[in-house]
Design a protein around this motif. Sequence first.
Motif, mmCIF file in Angstrom:
data_model
loop_
_atom_site.group_PDB
_atom_site.id
_atom_site.type_symbol
_atom_site.label_atom_id
_atom_site.label_comp_id
_atom_site.label_asym_id
_atom_site.label_seq_id
_atom_site.Cartn_x
_atom_site.Cartn_y
_atom_site.Cartn_z
ATOM 1 N N ARG A 118 0.842 -1.212 0.000
ATOM 2 C CA ARG A 118 0.000 0.000 0.000
ATOM 3 C C ARG A 118 0.869 1.251 0.000
ATOM 4 O O ARG A 118 0.572 2.227 -0.704
ATOM 5 C CB ARG A 118 -0.912 -0.013 1.236
ATOM 6 N N TRP A 119 1.937 1.262 0.783
ATOM 7 C CA TRP A 119 2.831 2.419 0.802
ATOM 8 C C TRP A 119 3.520 2.612 -0.554
ATOM 9 O O TRP A 119 3.648 3.738 -1.032
ATOM 10 C CB TRP A 119 3.888 2.244 1.906
ATOM 11 N N ARG A 120 3.977 1.499 -1.156
ATOM 12 C CA ARG A 120 4.655 1.613 -2.462
ATOM 13 C C ARG A 120 3.697 2.128 -3.530
ATOM 14 O O ARG A 120 4.094 2.883 -4.433
ATOM 15 C CB ARG A 120 5.233 0.255 -2.885
ATOM 16 N N HIS A 121 2.424 1.725 -3.433
ATOM 17 C CA HIS A 121 1.427 2.202 -4.393
ATOM 18 C C HIS A 121 1.214 3.717 -4.249
ATOM 19 O O HIS A 121 1.036 4.425 -5.253
ATOM 20 C CB HIS A 121 0.098 1.473 -4.180
ATOM 21 N N CYS A 122 1.228 4.189 -3.016
ATOM 22 C CA CYS A 122 1.013 5.619 -2.765
ATOM 23 C C CYS A 122 2.208 6.463 -3.198
ATOM 24 O O CYS A 122 2.045 7.596 -3.669
ATOM 25 C CB CYS A 122 0.734 5.861 -1.286
ATOM 26 N N TYR A 123 3.402 5.904 -3.030
ATOM 27 C CA TYR A 123 4.613 6.666 -3.307
ATOM 28 C C TYR A 123 5.566 5.856 -4.188
ATOM 29 O O TYR A 123 6.602 5.362 -3.730
ATOM 30 C CB TYR A 123 5.315 7.041 -1.998
ATOM 31 N N PRO A 124 5.240 5.687 -5.460
ATOM 32 C CA PRO A 124 6.125 4.920 -6.352
ATOM 33 C C PRO A 124 7.483 5.617 -6.495
ATOM 34 O O PRO A 124 7.562 6.845 -6.537
ATOM 35 C CB PRO A 124 5.359 4.897 -7.673
ATOM 36 N N ILE A 125 8.530 4.828 -6.590
ATOM 37 C CA ILE A 125 9.877 5.388 -6.641
ATOM 38 C C ILE A 125 10.176 6.025 -7.988
ATOM 39 O O ILE A 125 11.047 6.903 -8.096
ATOM 40 C CB ILE A 125 10.911 4.283 -6.307
ATOM 41 N N ASP A 126 9.445 5.621 -9.018
ATOM 42 C CA ASP A 126 9.734 6.105 -10.363
ATOM 43 C C ASP A 126 8.609 6.937 -10.960
ATOM 44 O O ASP A 126 8.437 6.999 -12.184
ATOM 45 C CB ASP A 126 10.036 4.929 -11.292
ATOM 46 N N GLY A 127 7.811 7.578 -10.106
ATOM 47 C CA GLY A 127 6.710 8.370 -10.621
ATOM 48 C C GLY A 127 6.117 9.257 -9.544
ATOM 49 O O GLY A 127 6.555 9.239 -8.382
ATOM 50 N N PRO A 128 5.099 10.040 -9.899
ATOM 51 C CA PRO A 128 4.469 10.930 -8.924
ATOM 52 C C PRO A 128 3.651 10.153 -7.887
ATOM 53 O O PRO A 128 3.229 9.027 -8.140
ATOM 54 C CB PRO A 128 3.560 11.807 -9.794
ATOM 55 N N SER A 129 3.447 10.773 -6.740
ATOM 56 C CA SER A 129 2.653 10.145 -5.680
ATOM 57 C C SER A 129 1.205 10.006 -6.131
ATOM 58 O O SER A 129 0.710 10.762 -6.971
ATOM 59 C CB SER A 129 2.706 10.994 -4.406
ATOM 60 N N ALA A 130 0.533 9.015 -5.550
ATOM 61 C CA ALA A 130 -0.881 8.811 -5.847
ATOM 62 C C ALA A 130 -1.688 9.985 -5.314
ATOM 63 O O ALA A 130 -1.253 10.705 -4.408
ATOM 64 C CB ALA A 130 -1.360 7.512 -5.212
ATOM 65 N N GLU A 131 -2.863 10.186 -5.886
ATOM 66 C CA GLU A 131 -3.750 11.230 -5.379
ATOM 67 C C GLU A 131 -4.226 10.842 -3.979
ATOM 68 O O GLU A 131 -4.652 9.715 -3.745
ATOM 69 C CB GLU A 131 -4.949 11.394 -6.314
ATOM 70 N N SER A 132 -4.132 11.753 -3.038
ATOM 71 C CA SER A 132 -4.513 11.506 -1.645
ATOM 72 C C SER A 132 -3.811 10.262 -1.081
ATOM 73 O O SER A 132 -4.454 9.266 -0.730
ATOM 74 C CB SER A 132 -6.039 11.336 -1.528
ATOM 75 N N PRO A 133 -2.483 10.297 -0.943
ATOM 76 C CA PRO A 133 -1.736 9.133 -0.454
ATOM 77 C C PRO A 133 -1.815 8.990 1.065
ATOM 78 O O PRO A 133 -2.225 9.912 1.772
ATOM 79 C CB PRO A 133 -0.304 9.444 -0.890
ATOM 80 N N ILE A 134 -1.417 7.833 1.557
ATOM 81 C CA ILE A 134 -1.346 7.596 3.002
ATOM 82 C C ILE A 134 -0.365 8.585 3.631
ATOM 83 O O ILE A 134 0.751 8.770 3.137
ATOM 84 C CB ILE A 134 -0.872 6.155 3.304
ATOM 85 N N THR A 135 -0.789 9.219 4.728
ATOM 86 C CA THR A 135 0.093 10.161 5.426
ATOM 87 C C THR A 135 0.423 9.725 6.845
ATOM 88 O O THR A 135 1.395 10.216 7.422
ATOM 89 C CB THR A 135 -0.550 11.561 5.499
#
Length: 549
Positions: A259-276
């Motif tokens: 879930r964290w990797r989906h929110c903050y991919p290393i090779d792209g922009p963060s997901a909309e409304s990611p886990i904080t």
Amino acid sequence: MQVISAVCKSVTVAPEKIAVTTGDEFFSFAELLRSAQSVSHLLEDKYKHHDHSAAEEVRSDLIGARIGIIARPCAEFVAAVWGSWLNGYVVVPLALNFPEAELLHVITDAQISAILTTPDSVGAVANLVGNSSAELYLLPPVESARGRDEFESPNVGVDELVADVRSRISAVADDAAALIIYTSGTTGRPKGVVHTHAGLGAQVRMISEAWDCTAEDRFLHCLPLHHVHGLINALLTPLYVGATIDLMPKFSTSGVWQRWRHCYPIDGPSAESPITLFTGVPTMYVRLLQGYAAMDAEARKASAHAAKQLRVMLCASSALPEPVMDEWESLTGHRLVERYGMTEFGMGLSNPLHGEKKPGFVGMPLPGIEIRIDDSESDVRGVGELLFKSPSMFREYWRQPQVTHDSFTEDGFFKTGDTVTMKDGYIKILGRSSIDILMVGGFKLSALEIEAVLLDHPAIAECAVFGLPDEEYGEIVCAVVVPPAADVTDSAVDPKPRLSLKLLQTWALERIAAYKVPKKLVIWERMPRNAMGKVNKKEIRKSVLGSPP
């Protein structure tokens, strides 16, 4: 009823704002509140059917009725809590994975009249309801934002919905009981801790201020909903501030990292409304570190990157080993915010969100909380039992007035049972004042409760239960048992034991929750006693710790 009042405000300001997600389903604040209204009507109809009174009269006469809720983490659980409160009823959360005997104790002791559940849980609770006087009711499904017609607005009827909800909660006093959570203690069987609406309001306010929570936050939730940590800290608090919660059905090491990797991919922009924000118990962080160690190099890099992006990570419910804190900080850059609380008052101490986080210390009192260290019976000045005063303090132990009275000092401080010391204003927990209280994986357990169950085993005549230190769980349950005299005599003829750890665990799992089942078994021919004939558990524990594994 400050929690529901805050929800009404969120619905008025942004009815389409997502409140809860479960997998690929999304539920807005308006949809949750509308479903809560439906639950309220469902319960009204139940009681109106029995006494043929008008709904308003039913609601007034039955304020305080106990309603059990048993379901996996889902939007319907949230709606069930809110809907019960709209009628002034008292919510009693029940653990879906508890043995029937434990749940029956809670249902009987709390005098629960109705149990709310979801269709997928009916099979698990049908027998339970059949053995109690409570009636079973299915929760109506909450409409998902994903399933709504694109032309259908969630704003339809919002003004009327909010007006009806505000009218209902105005009839419920702030000092009325809102919640009963069952917790273990030195008295043996779990006892009900009664919280009021005012107390819950104080808890969510203090927590949201301590963590700087706002409507922009998104919580990843994977804690049990029948405990303060999962229900109040990680569910009611974010909903109080208008934040979003991603509900996981249960904790999963791979699921959290994914879930964290989906929110903050290393090779792209963060997901909309990611886990904080993420909050867990020490055992979760130990397992997350173990899961990280098992990844390949690429997954490790992506996981570490993702974890570093969260705004804050917190830990509570039991002591966090310093090596775990240090390793987690080295990996993620987060110095875990360690804090302290109890079922009786929620969160009360915390390391600062911004400032020094002392390893091995659970922090300082939150604003509005008073503490005192009672060292009157200690050999060391400044070391003693932690005493507490808080606006979030529970009202009483359900139907146990004497236990309630004995739990407070004459000047109104609650006796926590924890031995502490203070340095530079920070509190350090040294241990429990009673050896009969164990902390296992974030759960507070009663040794006396476990002993009472084990003594029903035909191969156990005496037993002593206590905790032993464990790197992953903090403590594990150890049982020292003495078999009946006949068994000791027969063992000389037939050396095959009637009792083993595996046999005992299989037997116990049918009677107590899995985390209460002994992980270590020691069989002795006799139980050592002092000159007064009493069993000294502290000496037995020392003996077991000193024995070879």
